[in-house]
Design a protein around this motif. Structure first.
Motif, PDB file in Angstrom:
ATOM      1  N   LEU A  41       0.827  -1.210   0.000  1.00  0.00           N
ATOM      2  CA  LEU A  41       0.000   0.000   0.000  1.00  0.00           C
ATOM      3  C   LEU A  41       0.860   1.259   0.000  1.00  0.00           C
ATOM      4  CD1 LEU A  41      -2.886   1.146   0.117  1.00  0.00           C
ATOM      5  CD2 LEU A  41      -2.805   0.884   2.601  1.00  0.00           C
ATOM      6  N   SER A  42       1.943   1.244   0.751  1.00  0.00           N
ATOM      7  CA  SER A  42       2.797   2.430   0.849  1.00  0.00           C
ATOM      8  C   SER A  42       3.642   2.658  -0.408  1.00  0.00           C
ATOM      9  CB  SER A  42       3.714   2.329   2.076  1.00  0.00           C
ATOM     10  OG  SER A  42       4.552   1.203   1.975  1.00  0.00           O
ATOM     11  N   ASP A  43       3.632   1.722  -1.376  1.00  0.00           N
ATOM     12  CA  ASP A  43       4.322   1.958  -2.650  1.00  0.00           C
ATOM     13  C   ASP A  43       3.621   3.042  -3.463  1.00  0.00           C
ATOM     14  OD1 ASP A  43       6.267   0.099  -2.140  1.00  0.00           O
ATOM     15  OD2 ASP A  43       5.378  -1.476  -3.364  1.00  0.00           O
ATOM     16  N   GLY A  44       2.288   3.140  -3.311  1.00  0.00           N
ATOM     17  CA  GLY A  44       1.543   4.119  -4.089  1.00  0.00           C
ATOM     18  C   GLY A  44       0.928   5.238  -3.267  1.00  0.00           C
ATOM     19  N   ILE A  45       0.814   5.017  -1.944  1.00  0.00           N
ATOM     20  CA  ILE A  45       0.210   6.008  -1.054  1.00  0.00           C
ATOM     21  C   ILE A  45       1.201   6.327   0.063  1.00  0.00           C
ATOM     22  CG2 ILE A  45      -1.706   6.508   0.517  1.00  0.00           C
ATOM     23  CD1 ILE A  45      -2.702   6.145  -2.313  1.00  0.00           C
ATOM     24  N   SER A  46       1.573   7.608   0.196  1.00  0.00           N
ATOM     25  CA  SER A  46       2.521   7.967   1.257  1.00  0.00           C
ATOM     26  C   SER A  46       1.807   8.293   2.565  1.00  0.00           C
ATOM     27  CB  SER A  46       3.384   9.146   0.826  1.00  0.00           C
ATOM     28  OG  SER A  46       2.580  10.271   0.534  1.00  0.00           O
ATOM     29  N   GLY A  47       0.531   8.666   2.491  1.00  0.00           N
ATOM     30  CA  GLY A  47      -0.235   9.001   3.676  1.00  0.00           C
ATOM     31  C   GLY A  47      -1.590   9.542   3.271  1.00  0.00           C
ATOM     32  N   ALA A  48      -2.388   9.909   4.259  1.00  0.00           N
ATOM     33  CA  ALA A  48      -3.719  10.449   3.971  1.00  0.00           C
ATOM     34  C   ALA A  48      -4.133  11.396   5.091  1.00  0.00           C
ATOM     35  CB  ALA A  48      -4.736   9.323   3.828  1.00  0.00           C
ATOM     36  N   ILE A  49      -5.011  12.328   4.753  1.00  0.00           N
ATOM     37  CA  ILE A  49      -5.553  13.278   5.732  1.00  0.00           C
ATOM     38  C   ILE A  49      -7.037  12.958   5.893  1.00  0.00           C
ATOM     39  CG2 ILE A  49      -5.961  15.710   6.264  1.00  0.00           C
ATOM     40  CD1 ILE A  49      -3.508  16.311   4.447  1.00  0.00           C
ATOM     41  N   PRO A  50      -7.396  12.256   6.978  1.00  0.00           N
ATOM     42  CA  PRO A  50      -8.789  11.848   7.157  1.00  0.00           C
ATOM     43  C   PRO A  50      -9.628  12.863   7.925  1.00  0.00           C
ATOM     44  CG  PRO A  50      -7.396  10.737   8.748  1.00  0.00           C
ATOM     45  CD  PRO A  50      -6.494  11.634   7.934  1.00  0.00           C
ATOM     46  N   PHE A  51     -10.892  12.988   7.499  1.00  0.00           N
ATOM     47  CA  PHE A  51     -11.932  13.719   8.211  1.00  0.00           C
ATOM     48  C   PHE A  51     -12.954  12.669   8.642  1.00  0.00           C
ATOM     49  CE2 PHE A  51     -10.076  16.543   5.113  1.00  0.00           C
ATOM     50  CZ  PHE A  51      -9.884  17.718   5.813  1.00  0.00           C
ATOM     51  N   PHE A  63     -20.162   4.373  28.606  1.00  0.00           N
ATOM     52  CA  PHE A  63     -20.209   3.546  27.398  1.00  0.00           C
ATOM     53  C   PHE A  63     -21.161   4.119  26.361  1.00  0.00           C
ATOM     54  CE2 PHE A  63     -21.654  -0.217  24.968  1.00  0.00           C
ATOM     55  CZ  PHE A  63     -20.419  -0.597  24.461  1.00  0.00           C
ATOM     56  N   SER A  64     -20.677   4.191  25.106  1.00  0.00           N
ATOM     57  CA  SER A  64     -21.502   4.648  23.988  1.00  0.00           C
ATOM     58  C   SER A  64     -21.301   3.741  22.782  1.00  0.00           C
ATOM     59  CB  SER A  64     -21.169   6.099  23.619  1.00  0.00           C
ATOM     60  OG  SER A  64     -19.826   6.211  23.198  1.00  0.00           O
ATOM     61  N   VAL A  65     -22.339   3.646  21.952  1.00  0.00           N
ATOM     62  CA  VAL A  65     -22.274   2.872  20.708  1.00  0.00           C
ATOM     63  C   VAL A  65     -22.784   3.746  19.577  1.00  0.00           C
ATOM     64  CG1 VAL A  65     -22.454   0.590  21.748  1.00  0.00           C
ATOM     65  CG2 VAL A  65     -24.533   1.820  21.136  1.00  0.00           C
ATOM     66  N   GLY A  66     -22.194   3.582  18.396  1.00  0.00           N
ATOM     67  CA  GLY A  66     -22.630   4.395  17.273  1.00  0.00           C
ATOM     68  C   GLY A  66     -21.899   4.052  15.996  1.00  0.00           C
ATOM     69  N   GLY A  67     -21.899   5.006  15.080  1.00  0.00           N
ATOM     70  CA  GLY A  67     -21.281   4.795  13.785  1.00  0.00           C
ATOM     71  C   GLY A  67     -20.328   5.914  13.428  1.00  0.00           C
ATOM     72  N   LEU A  68     -19.526   5.642  12.385  1.00  0.00           N
ATOM     73  CA  LEU A  68     -18.603   6.668  11.907  1.00  0.00           C
ATOM     74  C   LEU A  68     -18.513   6.621  10.390  1.00  0.00           C
ATOM     75  CD1 LEU A  68     -15.641   5.343  10.935  1.00  0.00           C
ATOM     76  CD2 LEU A  68     -15.338   5.115  13.360  1.00  0.00           C
ATOM     77  N   PHE A  69     -18.172   7.762   9.811  1.00  0.00           N
ATOM     78  CA  PHE A  69     -17.913   7.882   8.379  1.00  0.00           C
ATOM     79  C   PHE A  69     -16.629   8.672   8.208  1.00  0.00           C
ATOM     80  CE2 PHE A  69     -18.012  10.468   4.536  1.00  0.00           C
ATOM     81  CZ  PHE A  69     -18.087   9.470   3.578  1.00  0.00           C
ATOM     82  N   GLN A  70     -15.754   8.178   7.339  1.00  0.00           N
ATOM     83  CA  GLN A  70     -14.480   8.862   7.088  1.00  0.00           C
ATOM     84  C   GLN A  70     -14.297   9.105   5.602  1.00  0.00           C
ATOM     85  OE1 GLN A  70     -10.436   7.365   8.488  1.00  0.00           O
ATOM     86  NE2 GLN A  70     -10.236   7.103   6.278  1.00  0.00           N
ATOM     87  N   TYR A  71     -13.807  10.289   5.285  1.00  0.00           N
ATOM     88  CA  TYR A  71     -13.317  10.588   3.940  1.00  0.00           C
ATOM     89  C   TYR A  71     -11.902  11.116   4.107  1.00  0.00           C
ATOM     90  CZ  TYR A  71     -12.713  12.406  -0.717  1.00  0.00           C
ATOM     91  OH  TYR A  71     -12.223  12.641  -1.979  1.00  0.00           O
ATOM     92  N   ALA A  72     -10.957  10.505   3.408  1.00  0.00           N
ATOM     93  CA  ALA A  72      -9.557  10.916   3.521  1.00  0.00           C
ATOM     94  C   ALA A  72      -8.992  11.241   2.143  1.00  0.00           C
ATOM     95  CB  ALA A  72      -8.729   9.814   4.170  1.00  0.00           C
ATOM     96  N   VAL A  73      -8.302  12.345   2.050  1.00  0.00           N
ATOM     97  CA  VAL A  73      -7.559  12.695   0.843  1.00  0.00           C
ATOM     98  C   VAL A  73      -6.201  12.028   0.958  1.00  0.00           C
ATOM     99  CG1 VAL A  73      -6.590  14.581  -0.503  1.00  0.00           C
ATOM    100  CG2 VAL A  73      -8.770  14.899   0.684  1.00  0.00           C
ATOM    101  N   ALA A  74      -5.897  11.137   0.023  1.00  0.00           N
ATOM    102  CA  ALA A  74      -4.638  10.388   0.070  1.00  0.00           C
ATOM    103  C   ALA A  74      -3.565  11.087  -0.755  1.00  0.00           C
ATOM    104  CB  ALA A  74      -4.851   8.970  -0.427  1.00  0.00           C
ATOM    105  N   GLN A  75      -2.335  10.918  -0.315  1.00  0.00           N
ATOM    106  CA  GLN A  75      -1.190  11.490  -1.020  1.00  0.00           C
ATOM    107  C   GLN A  75      -0.523  10.375  -1.823  1.00  0.00           C
ATOM    108  OE1 GLN A  75       0.386  12.473   2.737  1.00  0.00           O
ATOM    109  NE2 GLN A  75      -0.174  14.631   2.628  1.00  0.00           N
ATOM    110  N   THR A  76      -0.541  10.517  -3.148  1.00  0.00           N
ATOM    111  CA  THR A  76      -0.002   9.473  -4.022  1.00  0.00           C
ATOM    112  C   THR A  76       1.485   9.681  -4.284  1.00  0.00           C
ATOM    113  OG1 THR A  76      -0.622  10.724  -6.004  1.00  0.00           O
ATOM    114  CG2 THR A  76      -2.233   9.127  -5.156  1.00  0.00           C
TER     115      THR A  76
END
Length: 193
Positions: A41-51, A63-76
């Motif tokens: 994976l790191s051959d093509g992606i150096s890192g990512a900035i996730p929101f 204690f809490s339960v729930g969900g999450l959604f992430q969108y990350a801009v990856a650095q190629t």
């Protein structure tokens, strides 16, 4: 004569009863492992900035339960032409908050979900790798800034596997699957009601 308040004293009174928590995370993600066998994976992606957006129900103060959604801009990197990439994740999680009563409350979390890595290569086309995220371990701490707002650091480590690839309207299974990981570090804001 002053009237005594029914609310507990201190900054944590809002989170000492059932309710909802809404979180926003911003950080940096470091890729590890492979997209598939012999393709790191790191051959093509150096890192990512996730929101990351989180929504959870606080069952108890701890204690809490729930969900999450992430969108990350990856650095190629190592791309033959102009490239862009992004990583989307969504899933469910449970979080245990120590609620020490002090200014800093440590917490631990565990989640599962689904992940999609989208790549776009100029002159070549677009493609998506997707598969299950088997486990994500989260840890962090909340500095209670106000009765219903906290801010603090977090770290998470996810273990996932891409099992399929889609490109040009066609989909296929990945025959030689491999595991990959993301290590995320950043800051998390939490609003509680």
């Amino acid at each position: 004569m002053p009237v005594a308040s029914a609310e507990p004293a201190g900054m944590n009174s809002v989170v000492e009863r059932p309710g909802f928590d809404f979180g926003l995370r911003l950080g940096y993600a470091i890729p590890m492992g492979s997209v598939f066998q012999n393709a790191t994976l790191s051959d093509g992606i150096s890192g990512a900035i996730p929101f990351v957006l989180e929504a959870a129900y606080r069952i108890t103060p701890n204690f809490s339960v729930g969900g999450l959604f992430q969108y990350a801009v990856a650095q190629t990197k190592n791309c033959p032409s102009s490239c862009s990439a992004s990583v989307m994740r969504f899933g469910v999680e449970g979080i245990y908050n120590v609620r020490s009563g002090g200014a800093f409350d440590p917490w631990l979390g565990l989640g599962v979900g689904y992940e999609q890595l989208s790549l776009s290569v100029s002159g070549v086309g677009d493609g998506d790798y997707h598969g299950f995220e088997f486990a994500t371990i989260h840890a962090g701490g909340d500095y209670r800034m106000a009765p219903n707002f906290a801010l603090g650091p977090f770290v998470s480590f996810s273990l996932a596997q891409y099992s399929g690839v889609s490109s040009g309207g066609q989909s296929a299974d990945i025959p030689n699957t491999a595991m990959h990981e993301w290590l995320q570090l950043g800051i998390r804001g939490l609003f509680s009601i």
